[in-house]
Design a protein around this motif. Sequence first.
Motif, short mmCIF file in Angstrom:
data_model
loop_
_atom_site.label_atom_id
_atom_site.label_comp_id
_atom_site.label_asym_id
_atom_site.label_seq_id
_atom_site.Cartn_x
_atom_site.Cartn_y
_atom_site.Cartn_z
N ALA A 176 6.48 7.97 3.79
CA ALA A 176 5.31 7.55 3.28
C ALA A 176 4.86 8.03 2.07
N LYS A 202 4.19 5.96 -1.74
CA LYS A 202 2.94 5.90 -2.19
C LYS A 202 2.80 5.49 -3.63
N ASP A 219 0.35 2.28 -2.57
CA ASP A 219 -0.80 2.90 -2.17
C ASP A 219 -1.91 2.46 -3.18
N TYR A 233 1.71 -6.16 -1.19
CA TYR A 233 1.81 -4.83 -0.45
C TYR A 233 0.63 -3.86 -0.39
N THR A 234 -0.01 -3.70 -1.60
CA THR A 234 -1.16 -2.72 -1.75
C THR A 234 -2.37 -3.37 -0.98
N HIS A 243 -1.69 -0.27 5.95
CA HIS A 243 -0.28 0.47 6.13
C HIS A 243 0.30 0.29 7.44
N VAL A 287 3.02 -2.37 7.16
CA VAL A 287 4.42 -2.03 6.35
C VAL A 287 5.48 -1.55 7.26
#
Length: 267
Positions: free
Chosen positions: A152, A156, A160, A175-176, A180, A183
Amino acid sequence: CETCSKEEAKYRCPRCMKYSCSLLCVKKHKLALSCNGVRDKTAFVSVNEFTDLNLLSDYRFLEDVGRTADAAARHLAMRSSTTKRHLFSLRNKAQKCNIDLRTLPVGFTKRRENSTTFNSTENKFYWHVKLVFPHCHAEYTLKRVPDDKMLADILKPYIDPVESDPVVCQRLKIYTASPHSDVRILMKIENRRQNSVRYNELDASRSLLDNLKGKVIIEYPTLFVVLKTLKNDMVVLGQDASEPAESSDSESSSLSSMEEGEIRDSS
């Protein structure tokens, strides 16, 4: 003298063949013509002008080439021996961590790229890791990733919304913008036939080392980051209805000839 035109010439420059009478004129002609005064060993000499001195010069030139080639061959042999010892040590350390690390012959792209090292003082691997984001057709290479770093935390800087780089964040905005929980981190199972490609799902809450244990790694780990909500062609082992889950023993079995071909293709 072709520099001062006053005194009788005593010297002739081996490089530009200019006549000089003294050291001062020699220095002046070198400065004026940007001449280094070193004879061009590969300059063309016609047969009519070829002398015993040219023959001796060519012979010495070939001797120099032979010595240089021999020194290069010796250096390569020493380097190859050192590399083999390094790779053997790296594989041995990985085996103690229950990781089947395999290396490719010299010349393969993955062999040249790999920067994985083992720090004996810290008793820790620093991995060369490739991150692939298929939904955005993006790839990133990470170097010196400590084996105790959580997956993780590795992700990031990329997905993230707060901690990721703005440029990377914009490229990986699919993705952002996703939670979470959507993912998934997958890694290809190397020891399977080419027509039966499967992936292991890794645990983002565990360290890189824990996720690599019991796995076959060809040079370095390549992690595929996918989203559950988006369709992809990656089949996770044990989640295909037509195929039961396999034990970890099968993951560490020897490569067959077909699988070796797969490695060459993947390289």
